[in-house]
Design a protein around this motif. Sequence first.
Motif, PDB file in Angstrom:
ATOM      1  N   GLU A 162      16.878  28.174  42.867  1.00  0.00           N
ATOM      2  CA  GLU A 162      17.861  29.177  42.454  1.00  0.00           C
ATOM      3  C   GLU A 162      17.601  29.658  41.028  1.00  0.00           C
ATOM      4  N   VAL A 163      17.223  28.754  40.143  1.00  0.00           N
ATOM      5  CA  VAL A 163      16.904  29.145  38.765  1.00  0.00           C
ATOM      6  C   VAL A 163      15.705  30.089  38.756  1.00  0.00           C
ATOM      7  N   ILE A 164      14.661  29.739  39.499  1.00  0.00           N
ATOM      8  CA  ILE A 164      13.446  30.563  39.540  1.00  0.00           C
ATOM      9  C   ILE A 164      13.737  31.933  40.131  1.00  0.00           C
ATOM     10  N   THR A 165      14.443  31.981  41.260  1.00  0.00           N
ATOM     11  CA  THR A 165      14.713  33.278  41.882  1.00  0.00           C
ATOM     12  C   THR A 165      15.663  34.122  41.037  1.00  0.00           C
ATOM     13  N   THR A 166      16.624  33.492  40.392  1.00  0.00           N
ATOM     14  CA  THR A 166      17.541  34.240  39.514  1.00  0.00           C
ATOM     15  C   THR A 166      16.783  34.839  38.338  1.00  0.00           C
ATOM     16  N   LEU A 167      15.912  34.057  37.741  1.00  0.00           N
ATOM     17  CA  LEU A 167      15.097  34.564  36.635  1.00  0.00           C
ATOM     18  C   LEU A 167      14.209  35.710  37.111  1.00  0.00           C
ATOM     19  N   ALA A 168      13.612  35.561  38.290  1.00  0.00           N
ATOM     20  CA  ALA A 168      12.759  36.622  38.830  1.00  0.00           C
ATOM     21  C   ALA A 168      13.548  37.915  39.034  1.00  0.00           C
ATOM     22  N   VAL A 169      14.756  37.802  39.549  1.00  0.00           N
ATOM     23  CA  VAL A 169      15.592  38.992  39.763  1.00  0.00           C
ATOM     24  C   VAL A 169      15.939  39.645  38.426  1.00  0.00           C
ATOM     25  N   HIS A 170      16.226  38.849  37.414  1.00  0.00           N
ATOM     26  CA  HIS A 170      16.513  39.412  36.081  1.00  0.00           C
ATOM     27  C   HIS A 170      15.285  40.126  35.525  1.00  0.00           C
ATOM     28  N   LEU A 171      14.119  39.518  35.680  1.00  0.00           N
ATOM     29  CA  LEU A 171      12.885  40.165  35.209  1.00  0.00           C
ATOM     30  C   LEU A 171      12.621  41.456  35.980  1.00  0.00           C
ATOM     31  N   MET A 172      12.883  41.452  37.276  1.00  0.00           N
ATOM     32  CA  MET A 172      12.702  42.666  38.080  1.00  0.00           C
ATOM     33  C   MET A 172      13.650  43.772  37.615  1.00  0.00           C
ATOM     34  N   SER A 173      14.892  43.416  37.405  1.00  0.00           N
ATOM     35  CA  SER A 173      15.888  44.401  36.974  1.00  0.00           C
ATOM     36  C   SER A 173      15.533  44.984  35.607  1.00  0.00           C
ATOM     37  N   ALA A 174      15.165  44.112  34.681  1.00  0.00           N
ATOM     38  CA  ALA A 174      14.794  44.582  33.340  1.00  0.00           C
ATOM     39  C   ALA A 174      13.549  45.462  33.410  1.00  0.00           C
TER      40      ALA A 174
END
Length: 129
Positions: free
Chosen positions: A36-48
């Motif tokens: 969950e930490v990895i996927t959440t970080l990935a989604v934040h990086l994608m959004s940014a």
Amino acid sequence: MTDSAQQHSSSAADPSEPGEAVDGMTRDLADVSAMEVITTLAVHLMSASAIKLGLAEDGEQHKDLDEARKLITALAGLVTAGAPELGSQHAAPLRDGLKSLQLAFREASLIPDEPGKGPGEKFTGPVYA
């Protein structure tokens, strides 16, 4: 948001009590799986990345390809390194999103990078449409 989440959130944001803030964040993170930490970080990086590529509402005012390159490269490193641990079910959508951002970067660039030289391509290999 649950009462305990609000409590942790408010204590974590209170700079007057730094010890409690760290304890609250530690408790919150202890309850979250690595996936969950990895996927959440990935989604934040994608959004940014999407915002810096100018893909958001009022995109042109936020467009910054240098920043987008950094974010996409970080995302590529995270996705590439994390994929074996995440499994194909979770990694595949992240790879798809990454590829879309890499292609959007190529399209947004006035002078596109050579194949294999675009953001994150040192981790993913060349990206083609």
